[in-house]
Design a protein around this motif. Structure first.
Motif, PDB file in Angstrom:
ATOM      1  N   GLY A 290       1.513   8.038   0.989  1.00 31.32           N
ATOM      2  CA  GLY A 290       0.177   7.469   0.854  1.00 31.32           C
ATOM      3  C   GLY A 290      -0.018   6.197   1.639  1.00 31.32           C
ATOM      4  O   GLY A 290      -0.868   5.374   1.279  1.00 31.32           O
ATOM      5  N   CYS A 291       0.767   5.996   2.683  1.00 31.78           N
ATOM      6  CA  CYS A 291       0.660   4.758   3.457  1.00 31.78           C
ATOM      7  C   CYS A 291       0.073   5.028   4.824  1.00 31.78           C
ATOM      8  O   CYS A 291      -0.114   6.177   5.236  1.00 31.78           O
ATOM      9  CB  CYS A 291       2.023   4.090   3.577  1.00 31.78           C
ATOM     10  SG  CYS A 291       3.229   5.089   4.477  1.00 31.78           S
ATOM     11  N   SER A 292      -0.223   3.968   5.542  1.00 31.71           N
ATOM     12  CA  SER A 292      -0.849   4.060   6.854  1.00 31.71           C
ATOM     13  C   SER A 292      -0.131   3.110   7.800  1.00 31.71           C
ATOM     14  O   SER A 292       0.896   2.513   7.477  1.00 31.71           O
ATOM     15  CB  SER A 292      -2.331   3.701   6.755  1.00 31.71           C
ATOM     16  OG  SER A 292      -2.478   2.354   6.341  1.00 31.71           O
TER      17      SER A 292
ATOM     18  N   HIS B 285       2.620   3.910  -1.954  1.00 32.28           N
ATOM     19  CA  HIS B 285       2.486   4.367  -3.339  1.00 32.28           C
ATOM     20  C   HIS B 285       3.851   4.515  -3.996  1.00 32.28           C
ATOM     21  O   HIS B 285       4.802   4.973  -3.391  1.00 32.28           O
ATOM     22  CB  HIS B 285       1.756   5.716  -3.379  1.00 32.28           C
ATOM     23  CG  HIS B 285       0.320   5.604  -2.951  1.00 32.28           C
ATOM     24  ND1 HIS B 285      -0.531   6.669  -2.947  1.00 32.28           N
ATOM     25  CD2 HIS B 285      -0.405   4.534  -2.525  1.00 32.28           C
ATOM     26  CE1 HIS B 285      -1.729   6.295  -2.528  1.00 32.28           C
ATOM     27  NE2 HIS B 285      -1.666   4.993  -2.268  1.00 32.28           N
TER      28      HIS B 285
ATOM     29  N   GLN C  55       0.855   9.923   5.151  1.00 35.44           N
ATOM     30  CA  GLN C  55      -0.169   9.808   4.107  1.00 35.44           C
ATOM     31  C   GLN C  55       0.123  10.771   2.965  1.00 35.44           C
ATOM     32  O   GLN C  55      -0.067  10.434   1.787  1.00 35.44           O
ATOM     33  CB  GLN C  55      -1.547  10.093   4.714  1.00 35.44           C
ATOM     34  CG  GLN C  55      -2.714   9.856   3.775  1.00 35.44           C
ATOM     35  CD  GLN C  55      -2.912   8.381   3.493  1.00 35.44           C
ATOM     36  OE1 GLN C  55      -2.558   7.548   4.305  1.00 35.44           O
ATOM     37  NE2 GLN C  55      -3.473   8.061   2.342  1.00 35.44           N
ATOM     38  N   LEU C  56       0.604  11.968   3.297  1.00 37.74           N
ATOM     39  CA  LEU C  56       0.881  12.966   2.263  1.00 37.74           C
ATOM     40  C   LEU C  56       2.060  12.555   1.388  1.00 37.74           C
ATOM     41  O   LEU C  56       2.012  12.692   0.158  1.00 37.74           O
ATOM     42  CB  LEU C  56       1.171  14.325   2.923  1.00 37.74           C
ATOM     43  CG  LEU C  56       1.590  15.461   1.994  1.00 37.74           C
ATOM     44  CD1 LEU C  56       0.445  15.817   1.041  1.00 37.74           C
ATOM     45  CD2 LEU C  56       2.022  16.676   2.800  1.00 37.74           C
TER      46      LEU C  56
ATOM     47  N   SER D 185       0.227  -0.265   6.333  1.00 40.49           N
ATOM     48  CA  SER D 185       1.333  -0.372   5.377  1.00 40.49           C
ATOM     49  C   SER D 185       2.647  -0.644   6.107  1.00 40.49           C
ATOM     50  O   SER D 185       3.471  -1.446   5.654  1.00 40.49           O
ATOM     51  CB  SER D 185       1.447   0.911   4.565  1.00 40.49           C
ATOM     52  OG  SER D 185       0.213   1.243   3.955  1.00 40.49           O
TER      53      SER D 185
ATOM     54  N   GLY E 275       0.862  10.669  11.211  1.00 36.30           N
ATOM     55  CA  GLY E 275      -0.033   9.979  10.275  1.00 36.30           C
ATOM     56  C   GLY E 275      -0.332  10.810   9.049  1.00 36.30           C
ATOM     57  O   GLY E 275      -0.337  10.303   7.915  1.00 36.30           O
ATOM     58  N   GLY E 276      -0.529  12.117   9.244  1.00 33.58           N
ATOM     59  CA  GLY E 276      -0.828  12.990   8.113  1.00 33.58           C
ATOM     60  C   GLY E 276       0.342  13.123   7.150  1.00 33.58           C
ATOM     61  O   GLY E 276       0.158  13.083   5.931  1.00 33.58           O
TER      62      GLY E 276
ATOM     63  N   HIS F  45       0.819  -1.209   0.000  1.00 28.97           N
ATOM     64  CA  HIS F  45       0.000   0.000   0.000  1.00 28.97           C
ATOM     65  C   HIS F  45       0.859   1.268   0.000  1.00 28.97           C
ATOM     66  O   HIS F  45       0.332   2.372   0.159  1.00 28.97           O
ATOM     67  CB  HIS F  45      -0.917   0.020   1.221  1.00 28.97           C
ATOM     68  CG  HIS F  45      -1.996  -1.014   1.166  1.00 28.97           C
ATOM     69  ND1 HIS F  45      -1.791  -2.316   1.584  1.00 28.97           N
ATOM     70  CD2 HIS F  45      -3.277  -0.951   0.726  1.00 28.97           C
ATOM     71  CE1 HIS F  45      -2.911  -3.003   1.429  1.00 28.97           C
ATOM     72  NE2 HIS F  45      -3.819  -2.213   0.905  1.00 28.97           N
TER      73      HIS F  45
END
Length: 503
Positions: free
Chosen positions: A472-474, A53, A468-469, A477, A464-465, A51
């Motif tokens: 693109g993972c969490s 990107h 993700q920016l 991931s 986390g932000g 996950h």
């Protein structure tokens, strides 16, 4: 949804087909070992399902070399931004900045106890008991002049006025050094029924001696109301709190003390040893309106050391800032009182126990009094560390690095004085007397709370932000990556090692 799944399946077909083509080619040519093929399959199984990107695009077989380089640079830039912003977030978290907000603007005033009201006569001693004290302590006729001179000095003594002992220099104090002047002064101190009358609490008449009890203070022996009982009062306004008539009885004052007559008032929180003095002058009625402001630090801040949050909790006895009077809880005022004792010990190797609660410090005797007078100029003010260059004083003060209590109550007093007319002084014995009325100004109080601007929850959300920016993972991931790196890769090499041993 069906179309997206088909598209995803089709996008992965070239990789699968490429892997199968590679396997077939390698199998026919025998140019690559089987282990390398298995490793590529393992890596492909992770990348094709990751996950994060951009990883999948890098390994597309149809991707041109130039585009593959550009995608690699893009991923490197994203990772660099991620690392840099993560560093900034960690730095912000480590700085632990505070903010103070209003937690409650109308908290009921009955949540706190009524203030402790301490009353001290400027003339500390009832001189009418002098003859009785001379007889009790067997003072000879030759000792009487020096004895009375010492007591006259005690009559106007306070912490910042040790110069009252100037007249004792070069006097034969050794002859009276066996006497405990703290006890003598206590015997001659004013009793509640001698200077207090017509007491009223919560609009009901009381016996003054049932309300007030003796109390030591850096002003000498005084009388304190509500120190132990901690009575509460929900009412507010004139006449709803404590009302008392003060009587000077100036004919019983020490004739050698020529200071102005009157009383000193202290309005403090319970457990506070002393506060800012308020002068009460004769022929007046003084109304003291009290407002309260409560300030506390929330639980998140208490994990920091006291030096960071600039306040001390009662249980932080290991803190370098924890100094208080013996047997008393930590308060900034109590810390300053303890600091005063330490400076008295530094200059004269004794402390004036008349001012403080019982302690293990050596009490000053008669021969130590000139030493206190000689160092009076060094005991005039209290400074914080590093403050002296900004204060226009010739001599350094008492450097007391005392922090606030993390749960502190500030009492704000407003005075209204009015002159008593002759018809308001009901009898001759009350000439030069006065009325005192202490009450809550309003039925509510302000509550301030200090907390951390940036907590670990804010740090987690920010991390986390930015993840993700940039990628693109969490968290899932990251778990996938850890599962691949810590479980699948070691398992692959373990199986390969066992296969080699079998051969």
């Amino acid at each position: 949804m069906y179309a997206s799944k088909v598209g995803k399946f089709q996008s992965r077909l070239p990789v699968v087909a490429w892997r199968e083509c590679q396997d077939a080619t390698e199998g026919s040519k025998g140019s690559k070992p089987e282990a390398s093929t298995n490793w590529m399959q393992l890596l492909d199984s992770y990348i094709s399902r990751s996950h994060i990107h951009g990883l999948y695009v890098l390994f597309l077989p149809t991707m041109r070399r130039r585009m593959r380089v550009l995608w690699s640079l893009a991923l490197m830039c994203a990772c660099s931004v991620l690392i840099y912003v993560s560093y900034l977030l960690a730095e912000r978290y480590n700085n632990r900045h505070f903010q103070t907000i209003i937690a409650h603007s109308h908290a009921p005033i009955q949540q706190i106890a009524f203030p402790v009201v301490i009353i001290c006569n400027k003339n500390r001693l009832n001189w009418s008991r002098l003859a009785e004290v001379r007889s009790r302590y067997n003072i000879t006729a030759a000792q009487e002049p020096l004895f009375e001179r010492i007591l006259t000095a005690y009559d106007g003594l306070s912490f910042h006025r040790f110069n009252v002992f100037d007249s004792l220099a070069n006097q034969p104090l050794q002859s009276l050094n066996h006497l405990n002047f703290t006890q003598i002064v206590s015997d001659m101190a004013w009793q509640c029924d001698e200077i207090l009358s017509d007491c009223s609490w919560h609009m009901a008449a009381w016996n003054c001696c049932h309300l007030f009890r003796p109390r030591r203070l850096p002003l000498g022996h005084c009388l304190a109301f509500n120190e132990l009982e901690q009575r509460r009062n929900a009412a507010y306004g004139i006449g709803t709190g404590l009302l008392v008539r003060l009587q000077l009885h100036s004919d019983h004052h020490a004739p050698g003390n020529l200071r102005s007559k009157g009383f000193i008032l202290n309005v403090v929180e319970s457990s506070v040893w002393f506060g800012d003095p308020i002068a009460l002058v004769p022929h007046t009625r003084t109304n003291v309106a009290v407002s309260a402001v409560y300030h506390y630090f929330d639980e998140a801040t208490l994990s920091l050391p006291s030096s960071r949050r600039r306040c001390v909790m009662d249980y932080e006895q290991e803190s370098d800032h924890f100094h208080t009077l013996m047997g008393q809880k930590y308060m900034q005022e109590n810390c300053r009182a303890e600091c005063q004792q330490r400076y008295l010990l530094r200059y004269c190797n004794c402390t004036l126990d008349l001012f403080y609660p019982p302690s293990n410090y050596t009490a000053c005797q008669a021969i130590d009094l000139p030493c206190l007078a000689a160092h009076n100029h060094l005991l005039q003010n209290i400074e914080q560390s590093g403050e002296h260059p900004y204060v226009h004083t010739k001599d350094a003060g008492l450097i007391c690095d005392c922090l606030h209590n993390c749960k502190s109550l500030t009492l704000v007093t407003e005075l209204r004085k009015s002159v008593l007319q002759p018809w308001q002084q009901v009898n001759a014995s009350l000439v030069n007397g006065m009325w005192l009325n202490v009450f809550f100004k309003k039925p509510s109080m302000l509550i301030y709370k200090t907390n951390l601007i940036y907590t670990w929850v804010d740090l987690l959300v920010s991390f986390g932000g930015i993840f993700q920016l940039c990628l693109g993972c969490s968290m899932i991931s990251l778990l996938e990556f850890l599962h691949f790196g810590l479980l699948q890769v070691p398992r692959f090499y373990w199986q390969r090692l066992r296969h080699i041993k079998r051969k």
